[in-house]
Design a protein around this motif. Structure first.
Motif, short mmCIF file in Angstrom:
data_model
loop_
_atom_site.label_atom_id
_atom_site.label_comp_id
_atom_site.label_asym_id
_atom_site.label_seq_id
_atom_site.Cartn_x
_atom_site.Cartn_y
_atom_site.Cartn_z
N SER A 57 0.84 -1.21 0.00
CA SER A 57 0.00 0.00 0.00
C SER A 57 0.87 1.25 0.00
O SER A 57 2.01 1.23 0.47
CB SER A 57 -0.93 0.02 1.22
OG SER A 57 -0.18 0.09 2.41
N THR A 58 0.31 2.34 -0.52
CA THR A 58 0.97 3.65 -0.50
C THR A 58 -0.07 4.72 -0.18
O THR A 58 -1.26 4.56 -0.52
CB THR A 58 1.62 3.97 -1.86
OG1 THR A 58 0.63 3.85 -2.90
CG2 THR A 58 2.77 3.03 -2.16
N GLU A 59 0.37 5.78 0.47
CA GLU A 59 -0.55 6.86 0.83
C GLU A 59 -0.41 8.00 -0.15
O GLU A 59 0.68 8.46 -0.45
CB GLU A 59 -0.26 7.36 2.25
CG GLU A 59 -1.28 8.38 2.74
CD GLU A 59 -1.11 8.71 4.22
OE1 GLU A 59 -1.95 9.45 4.76
OE2 GLU A 59 -0.12 8.22 4.81
N GLU A 60 -1.56 8.48 -0.68
CA GLU A 60 -1.58 9.58 -1.65
C GLU A 60 -2.67 10.57 -1.26
O GLU A 60 -3.85 10.27 -1.42
CB GLU A 60 -1.81 9.06 -3.07
CG GLU A 60 -0.71 8.15 -3.59
CD GLU A 60 -0.94 7.71 -5.02
OE1 GLU A 60 -1.94 8.19 -5.62
OE2 GLU A 60 -0.15 6.90 -5.53
N GLU A 61 -2.26 11.72 -0.71
CA GLU A 61 -3.18 12.78 -0.30
C GLU A 61 -4.27 12.23 0.63
O GLU A 61 -3.98 11.81 1.74
CB GLU A 61 -3.79 13.46 -1.54
CG GLU A 61 -2.76 14.21 -2.37
CD GLU A 61 -3.37 14.97 -3.52
OE1 GLU A 61 -4.60 14.89 -3.71
OE2 GLU A 61 -2.60 15.64 -4.23
N ASP A 62 -5.53 12.17 0.18
CA ASP A 62 -6.62 11.74 1.06
C ASP A 62 -7.08 10.32 0.76
O ASP A 62 -8.23 9.97 1.03
CB ASP A 62 -7.80 12.70 0.94
CG ASP A 62 -8.29 12.82 -0.49
OD1 ASP A 62 -7.59 12.34 -1.41
OD2 ASP A 62 -9.38 13.39 -0.69
N GLU A 63 -6.22 9.48 0.21
CA GLU A 63 -6.60 8.10 -0.09
C GLU A 63 -5.41 7.17 0.08
O GLU A 63 -4.26 7.60 0.07
CB GLU A 63 -7.16 7.99 -1.51
CG GLU A 63 -6.15 8.32 -2.59
CD GLU A 63 -6.73 8.22 -4.00
OE1 GLU A 63 -7.94 8.05 -4.13
OE2 GLU A 63 -5.94 8.30 -4.96
N VAL A 99 -3.74 3.74 -1.56
CA VAL A 99 -3.74 2.90 -2.76
C VAL A 99 -3.17 1.53 -2.39
O VAL A 99 -2.07 1.43 -1.84
CB VAL A 99 -2.90 3.54 -3.90
CG1 VAL A 99 -2.85 2.59 -5.10
CG2 VAL A 99 -3.49 4.88 -4.29
N ASN A 157 -4.55 -2.11 -8.96
CA ASN A 157 -4.53 -1.08 -7.93
C ASN A 157 -5.95 -0.60 -7.65
O ASN A 157 -6.76 -0.45 -8.58
CB ASN A 157 -3.70 0.13 -8.38
CG ASN A 157 -2.34 -0.25 -8.90
OD1 ASN A 157 -1.44 -0.53 -8.13
ND2 ASN A 157 -2.19 -0.28 -10.22
N SER A 204 -8.05 2.26 -4.76
CA SER A 204 -7.87 3.25 -3.69
C SER A 204 -9.11 3.30 -2.80
O SER A 204 -10.24 3.12 -3.27
CB SER A 204 -7.59 4.64 -4.28
OG SER A 204 -8.71 5.10 -5.00
N THR A 261 -8.99 7.63 3.36
CA THR A 261 -8.28 7.53 4.65
C THR A 261 -9.16 7.94 5.81
O THR A 261 -8.80 7.70 6.96
CB THR A 261 -7.04 8.42 4.62
OG1 THR A 261 -7.45 9.78 4.33
CG2 THR A 261 -6.06 7.96 3.56
#
Length: 448
Positions: A366-372, A374, A439, A441, A444
């Motif tokens: 997993s990776t964090e991108e702004e408000d979500e 992935v 992938n 999303s 969060t």
């Protein structure tokens, strides 16, 4: 776009008018200063002429009475004239025509004052009597004083012309400024009024479009509900005849197999296999249909625990369990049951499409991108051709034949529907015979 351009043009016009007004104010200030200087020059010329006359009067009084007071007054006037000429020279420093006339005026004043001084000198030396001295001085003074008057009036006439010119220029600038300001403001106000009208019109159009959109959305929602209801009803109603087909074909296979030849038994097996596939397809359709009606209940999900649970489930009946690498997975918010279905479908696909390689490996991270957040599921299976990517998440769309990999073609459509209902995205990359990454999303936090 037109409204923005109009407002920008109106703003630029107002800024230009403000700039022009400042320039005009500066010009008025300079013109007022020039007019004031012209008045000072005129006043200085008049004062010079009066001072020369005062010097003559003082000399005449001294000649007639012999009182020293008149002589003192004459000397004081001579000193004042020096200062007057200096002031006049400073005031006309920027006026070439007048500046050239000052030396002439100065020479005439010097000549006139010398004449007056010579008269006083004759009076002190008693060579002639007073009457003769006065007559002599008057004769000399009339000629020089007349020349001085002409020179002063010539310079006064020049200043009067300059004053008229400057007054006309100020009047012209004032008139043109009024016109510019009036028409500029009129144009700017017209543009602003047009902008306000256009904005109000656009607001009304947006309200109409919003009402039409809401109406279309309501109709679309009703249509989707009807389609889902129809799909559910059809799928449910197909179960009864399908069970009958499967039941009777099983009876034939069990009780009458010895009465059928090889071709008959083969056909009977085809019927039973087809009915089982049809049953699987109906189950998937029912699952897909239920997803559209089931409300999404967002809760915080421990994805590490959920993935472990799903992995145990999907590998419980697998012929070959791939190597599984799970990185630490960030938590998210979602409907646990629906997110479990997404993970089950993606991990099942990875196991299925990597079953033909000698050493299958599946990774999830997993990776964090702004408000979500992935989440990515990667396998080293057969992959697919990205030219057919647009068919990947469609219902009943398959990129591999059923003889290669069994399935109904609904699993990825379910994944997309669940993720979209959560407000997320789903996408994939693949290189045939190398790797495939799916992938998706999830939020969060719970949006208000």
């Amino acid at each position: 776009m037109g409204i923005k351009v109009g407002l920008i043009v109106a703003l630029m016009i107002l800024i230009s008018l403000s700039g022009m007004t400042l320039i005009r104010i500066q010009q008025f200030a300079e013109s007022a200063k020039a007019v004031e200087e012209t008045h000072l020059v005129i006043e200085a010329l008049h004062q010079i002429l009066l001072d020369v006359k005062d010097a003559e009067s003082a000399q005449r009084g001294y000649l007639l009475t012999g009182h020293a007071d008149f002589l003192l007054a004459h000397d004081a006037v001579a000193q004042r004239l020096v200062g007057r000429l200096t002031t006049l020279r400073d005031l006309t420093s920027g006026h070439l025509k007048q500046r050239d006339q000052i030396p002439i005026l100065q020479d005439m004043i010097v000549q006139r004052m010398e004449t007056l001084a010579s008269g006083i000198a004759l009076f002190r030396a008693p060579i002639l009597d007073r009457g003769q001295i006065v007559d002599l001085i008057q004769g000399q003074g009339m000629s020089s004083m007349a020349q001085l008057h002409v020179q002063v009036h010539r310079m006064l006439a020049t200043e009067e012309e300059e004053l008229k010119r400057r007054a006309a220029l100020v009047s012209h600038n004032a008139a043109s400024s009024r016109q510019w300001i009036f028409f500029g403001n009129l144009f700017a106000v017209s543009l602003l009024l047009y902008g306000v009208w256009a904005i109000l019109r656009e607001i009304e159009q947006r309200k109409l479009a919003q009402r039409e959109t809401q109406k279309s959305m309501a109709q679309l929602e009703l249509t989707n509900k009807e389609l889902e209801s129809f799909s559910y009803s059809v799928s449910h109603d197909l179960r009864s005849p399908l069970r009958a087909i499967d039941g009777y074909s099983r009876i034939l296979q069990e009780d009458y197999a010895d009465k059928l030849d090889d071709e008959g038994r083969r056909i009977l097996n085809v019927v039973r296999d087809s009915s089982k596939k049809m049953g699987m397809l109906i189950d998937d359709l029912l699952t897909f249909s239920k997803l559209g009606r089931k409300p999404v209940e967002l809760r915080k999900i421990d994805m590490n625990e959920l993935v472990d649970d799903v992995w145990r489930d999907v590998t419980s009946h697998a012929d070959k369990v791939p190597a599984f690498n799970k990185a630490y997975l960030l938590p998210c918010y979602g409907d646990r049951a629906l997110v479990r279905q997404v993970l089950f479908n993606l991990l099942s696909n990875s196991i299925k499409y990597s079953s033909t390689v000698s050493e299958p490996v599946i990774d999830i991270f997993s990776t964090e991108e702004e408000d979500e957040i992935v989440y990515s599921v990667r396998d080293n299976g057969v992959g697919f051709d990205m030219r057919y990517y647009d068919k990947l998440f469609g219902v009943f769309q398959r990129l591999h034949s059923e003889s290669e990999f069994p399935g109904t073609g609904v699993g990825l459509a379910i994944v997309k529907r669940v993720v979209v209902r959560h407000g997320g995205r789903v996408w994939a990359q693949s290189e045939p015979a190398k790797e495939t990454i799916f992938n998706f999303s999830l939020p969060t936090e719970v949006s208000a």
